[in-house]
Design a protein around this motif. Sequence first.
Motif, PDB file in Angstrom:
ATOM      1  N   GLU A 183       0.829  -1.206   0.000  1.00  0.00           N
ATOM      2  CA  GLU A 183       0.000   0.000   0.000  1.00  0.00           C
ATOM      3  C   GLU A 183       0.865   1.258   0.000  1.00  0.00           C
ATOM      4  OE1 GLU A 183      -2.999   0.114   2.954  1.00  0.00           O
ATOM      5  OE2 GLU A 183      -3.580  -1.985   2.700  1.00  0.00           O
ATOM      6  N   VAL A 184       1.964   1.227   0.764  1.00  0.00           N
ATOM      7  CA  VAL A 184       2.868   2.383   0.801  1.00  0.00           C
ATOM      8  C   VAL A 184       3.482   2.627  -0.574  1.00  0.00           C
ATOM      9  CG1 VAL A 184       5.018   3.276   1.774  1.00  0.00           C
ATOM     10  CG2 VAL A 184       3.341   2.164   3.259  1.00  0.00           C
ATOM     11  N   ARG A 185       3.933   1.547  -1.222  1.00  0.00           N
ATOM     12  CA  ARG A 185       4.520   1.706  -2.552  1.00  0.00           C
ATOM     13  C   ARG A 185       3.507   2.232  -3.556  1.00  0.00           C
ATOM     14  NH1 ARG A 185       7.047  -3.194  -1.036  1.00  0.00           N
ATOM     15  NH2 ARG A 185       5.460  -4.370  -2.165  1.00  0.00           N
ATOM     16  N   SER A 186       2.280   1.735  -3.472  1.00  0.00           N
ATOM     17  CA  SER A 186       1.234   2.215  -4.376  1.00  0.00           C
ATOM     18  C   SER A 186       0.960   3.709  -4.149  1.00  0.00           C
ATOM     19  CB  SER A 186      -0.041   1.403  -4.181  1.00  0.00           C
ATOM     20  OG  SER A 186      -1.090   1.904  -4.984  1.00  0.00           O
ATOM     21  N   PHE A 187       0.907   4.090  -2.872  1.00  0.00           N
ATOM     22  CA  PHE A 187       0.695   5.504  -2.571  1.00  0.00           C
ATOM     23  C   PHE A 187       1.874   6.355  -3.067  1.00  0.00           C
ATOM     24  CE2 PHE A 187       1.476   9.103   0.265  1.00  0.00           C
ATOM     25  CZ  PHE A 187       0.291   9.803   0.129  1.00  0.00           C
ATOM     26  N   ASN A 188       3.105   5.865  -2.852  1.00  0.00           N
ATOM     27  CA  ASN A 188       4.279   6.627  -3.285  1.00  0.00           C
ATOM     28  C   ASN A 188       4.311   6.799  -4.802  1.00  0.00           C
ATOM     29  OD1 ASN A 188       5.184   7.011  -0.698  1.00  0.00           O
ATOM     30  ND2 ASN A 188       6.613   5.285  -0.726  1.00  0.00           N
ATOM     31  N   ARG A 189       3.916   5.749  -5.533  1.00  0.00           N
ATOM     32  CA  ARG A 189       3.871   5.886  -6.997  1.00  0.00           C
ATOM     33  C   ARG A 189       2.854   6.944  -7.411  1.00  0.00           C
ATOM     34  NH1 ARG A 189       4.666   0.158  -6.890  1.00  0.00           N
ATOM     35  NH2 ARG A 189       2.405  -0.160  -6.863  1.00  0.00           N
ATOM     36  N   ALA A 190       1.671   6.904  -6.800  1.00  0.00           N
ATOM     37  CA  ALA A 190       0.670   7.915  -7.123  1.00  0.00           C
ATOM     38  C   ALA A 190       1.135   9.312  -6.709  1.00  0.00           C
ATOM     39  CB  ALA A 190      -0.656   7.578  -6.434  1.00  0.00           C
ATOM     40  N   LEU A 191       1.828   9.381  -5.568  1.00  0.00           N
ATOM     41  CA  LEU A 191       2.330  10.676  -5.098  1.00  0.00           C
ATOM     42  C   LEU A 191       3.394  11.225  -6.045  1.00  0.00           C
ATOM     43  CD1 LEU A 191       2.397  12.849  -2.890  1.00  0.00           C
ATOM     44  CD2 LEU A 191       4.087  11.452  -1.674  1.00  0.00           C
ATOM     45  N   VAL A 192       4.327  10.367  -6.468  1.00  0.00           N
ATOM     46  CA  VAL A 192       5.372  10.817  -7.394  1.00  0.00           C
ATOM     47  C   VAL A 192       4.764  11.292  -8.707  1.00  0.00           C
ATOM     48  CG1 VAL A 192       7.318  10.038  -8.800  1.00  0.00           C
ATOM     49  CG2 VAL A 192       7.206   9.432  -6.385  1.00  0.00           C
ATOM     50  N   ALA A 193       3.798  10.519  -9.240  1.00  0.00           N
ATOM     51  CA  ALA A 193       3.149  10.933 -10.493  1.00  0.00           C
ATOM     52  C   ALA A 193       2.452  12.284 -10.324  1.00  0.00           C
ATOM     53  CB  ALA A 193       2.150   9.863 -10.937  1.00  0.00           C
ATOM     54  N   SER A 194       1.782  12.459  -9.197  1.00  0.00           N
ATOM     55  CA  SER A 194       1.089  13.728  -8.952  1.00  0.00           C
ATOM     56  C   SER A 194       2.071  14.888  -8.832  1.00  0.00           C
ATOM     57  CB  SER A 194       0.241  13.625  -7.681  1.00  0.00           C
ATOM     58  OG  SER A 194      -0.706  12.586  -7.789  1.00  0.00           O
ATOM     59  N   LEU A 195       3.173  14.655  -8.110  1.00  0.00           N
ATOM     60  CA  LEU A 195       4.159  15.723  -7.937  1.00  0.00           C
ATOM     61  C   LEU A 195       4.860  16.062  -9.250  1.00  0.00           C
ATOM     62  CD1 LEU A 195       5.787  14.782  -4.507  1.00  0.00           C
ATOM     63  CD2 LEU A 195       4.097  16.564  -4.980  1.00  0.00           C
ATOM     64  N   VAL A 196       5.111  15.039 -10.069  1.00  0.00           N
ATOM     65  CA  VAL A 196       5.731  15.312 -11.375  1.00  0.00           C
ATOM     66  C   VAL A 196       4.795  16.145 -12.243  1.00  0.00           C
ATOM     67  CG1 VAL A 196       6.493  14.240 -13.526  1.00  0.00           C
ATOM     68  CG2 VAL A 196       7.268  13.332 -11.343  1.00  0.00           C
ATOM     69  N   LEU A 197       3.520  15.766 -12.276  1.00  0.00           N
ATOM     70  CA  LEU A 197       2.553  16.570 -13.039  1.00  0.00           C
ATOM     71  C   LEU A 197       2.462  17.987 -12.483  1.00  0.00           C
ATOM     72  CD1 LEU A 197      -0.331  13.980 -13.612  1.00  0.00           C
ATOM     73  CD2 LEU A 197       1.342  14.823 -15.276  1.00  0.00           C
ATOM     74  N   LEU A 198       2.470  18.101 -11.162  1.00  0.00           N
ATOM     75  CA  LEU A 198       2.419  19.427 -10.553  1.00  0.00           C
ATOM     76  C   LEU A 198       3.671  20.228 -10.894  1.00  0.00           C
ATOM     77  CD1 LEU A 198       1.021  21.449  -8.709  1.00  0.00           C
ATOM     78  CD2 LEU A 198       2.083  20.299  -6.747  1.00  0.00           C
ATOM     79  N   ALA A 199       4.854  19.554 -10.889  1.00  0.00           N
ATOM     80  CA  ALA A 199       6.099  20.247 -11.244  1.00  0.00           C
ATOM     81  C   ALA A 199       6.074  20.734 -12.685  1.00  0.00           C
ATOM     82  CB  ALA A 199       7.285  19.308 -11.008  1.00  0.00           C
ATOM     83  N   LEU A 200       5.561  19.889 -13.591  1.00  0.00           N
ATOM     84  CA  LEU A 200       5.458  20.307 -14.994  1.00  0.00           C
ATOM     85  C   LEU A 200       4.503  21.490 -15.137  1.00  0.00           C
ATOM     86  CD1 LEU A 200       5.350  16.828 -16.794  1.00  0.00           C
ATOM     87  CD2 LEU A 200       7.265  18.427 -16.643  1.00  0.00           C
ATOM     88  N   GLY A 201       3.381  21.422 -14.405  1.00  0.00           N
ATOM     89  CA  GLY A 201       2.449  22.550 -14.455  1.00  0.00           C
ATOM     90  C   GLY A 201       3.060  23.831 -13.910  1.00  0.00           C
ATOM     91  N   LEU A 202       3.808  23.701 -12.803  1.00  0.00           N
ATOM     92  CA  LEU A 202       4.469  24.882 -12.246  1.00  0.00           C
ATOM     93  C   LEU A 202       5.538  25.429 -13.189  1.00  0.00           C
ATOM     94  CD1 LEU A 202       4.898  23.853  -8.491  1.00  0.00           C
ATOM     95  CD2 LEU A 202       3.353  25.586  -9.423  1.00  0.00           C
ATOM     96  N   ALA A 203       6.300  24.512 -13.828  1.00  0.00           N
ATOM     97  CA  ALA A 203       7.321  24.968 -14.776  1.00  0.00           C
ATOM     98  C   ALA A 203       6.693  25.713 -15.943  1.00  0.00           C
ATOM     99  CB  ALA A 203       8.130  23.766 -15.278  1.00  0.00           C
ATOM    100  N   LEU A 204       5.589  25.180 -16.462  1.00  0.00           N
ATOM    101  CA  LEU A 204       4.897  25.862 -17.553  1.00  0.00           C
ATOM    102  C   LEU A 204       4.359  27.211 -17.095  1.00  0.00           C
ATOM    103  CD1 LEU A 204       3.780  25.840 -20.426  1.00  0.00           C
ATOM    104  CD2 LEU A 204       1.758  24.633 -19.565  1.00  0.00           C
ATOM    105  N   ALA A 205       3.801  27.250 -15.883  1.00  0.00           N
ATOM    106  CA  ALA A 205       3.272  28.506 -15.361  1.00  0.00           C
ATOM    107  C   ALA A 205       4.379  29.538 -15.166  1.00  0.00           C
ATOM    108  CB  ALA A 205       2.543  28.259 -14.036  1.00  0.00           C
TER     109      ALA A 205
END
Length: 475
Positions: A183-205
Amino acid sequence: MLRRLIRRMVFWFRRFRPNRTCASSLSGRLIVSSALVSVVLLAATGLLLARLFTAALERNFDQRLHAVLDGLLANIEVTAEGSPRLSSAIVDPRFGLPLSGWYWQVTPVDAPPGVTDLASNSLLERRLTVPPDLAREDGAQAFYLADTRGVTLRAIGQAFTLPGSTGEFSVLVAGNYDELSAEVRSFNRALVASLVLLALGLALAVFVQVRFGLRPLRAMQADLLAIRQGGATALKGEYPAEIRPVAEELNLLIQSNAEIVERARTQVGNLAHALKTPLSVLTNEAAGQATPLAAKVTEQTGLMRGQVNLYLDRARRAARAQGLGAVTEVKPVLDALARTLARINRDKGVSVTVDCPDGLRFRGERQDLEEMVGNLLDNACKWAAKRVTVSARPQGAQAGRSLLAIAVEDDGPGLPPGQRAAALQRGQRLDETKPGSGLGLAIVRETAGMYHGAVALEDAGLGGLRAVLALPSAS
């Protein structure tokens, strides 16, 4: 996983850290600094969320084990022989599946002979090894261990004295910690994907914000370029309040420069009239007398008139060269000079050809360009046998300024390399049989220097001398 991601970010940042070009760019510095801060904050947030989620899962897991431990204690009773037994079965079916990873066991501590232990059906005939120090500690202790299949277990153990017994029993409940890790690994994968998308959005902004925020500076740069190329006389755009004072100061500077140039031209004209009138009076008075004094006055006033004209012309050229906005098309000037000098030297049979692309422009006054190229062409026609060529080409950039090169060649006798430096000095005439004052090449050198240009003498492909004039370009 998050730590590996952070290490990779640090590695790529060190590998592609900003170079000097980026550091000298305002937009590059803003983007890089914002991206760095965003990466650090997102990485710290990711680590914090991962730790909080893991801690919350472990607390919830421990609570479930405590609940099983409490239910187990409530259902254990001691037989007459002193062995533990269950008064009712544990409801959770996972404790009945063989080697399911969910186990409980009750083990006597320092039990006399004949006292047996008690364990869940999931353990079969096997038993978990309990650390002695943990089993004897006061209060429930949480720890990790592994079952016979190598599955990681999280367990809670505590030593109890059961009712009806004289000895202590170690009661242990263990659950499959690998399920929690999944469960921790599954959460970490979802968290990393979310943070990467957020980082890309912030970089574009950040990129859009920087580009939009610095747009007025690019507009000011375009307006200044238009002023330098002669397309405008002042900054007339609507600028934000932060850079509006800069635009106003630049307009004042441009206006002040124009006023200085105009005053210089006016003063040069006034000085010319003020000096020429007394010299004309002296010349006229001396011309009416046939005395040695009159001859000497006539001679000296002629020299003075020449010097006055020379330095007044130099002052006019300097004033024009310091002005902003003057732009001259090169090809029409070269064509006109070539036609004029071809007619002047028609008796010698000298032909003058021009090779210049359309659109090439000199950043300066037309009459200065005519004076420089005219002197070079006149000098070439004097020494040429039959042919003179003049060509103009862009020369690239130097010290942030675009340059053009105008080359004048002849098929004459040329000039030895040792005499070329002297030929550019004022008043130097290397052949007294040729007409002239020895000022032509010196005037070209001085006028080009006022525009931060230069003139050089080389061997010509036609066999004679090649004069190359480097001047600022507005193309």
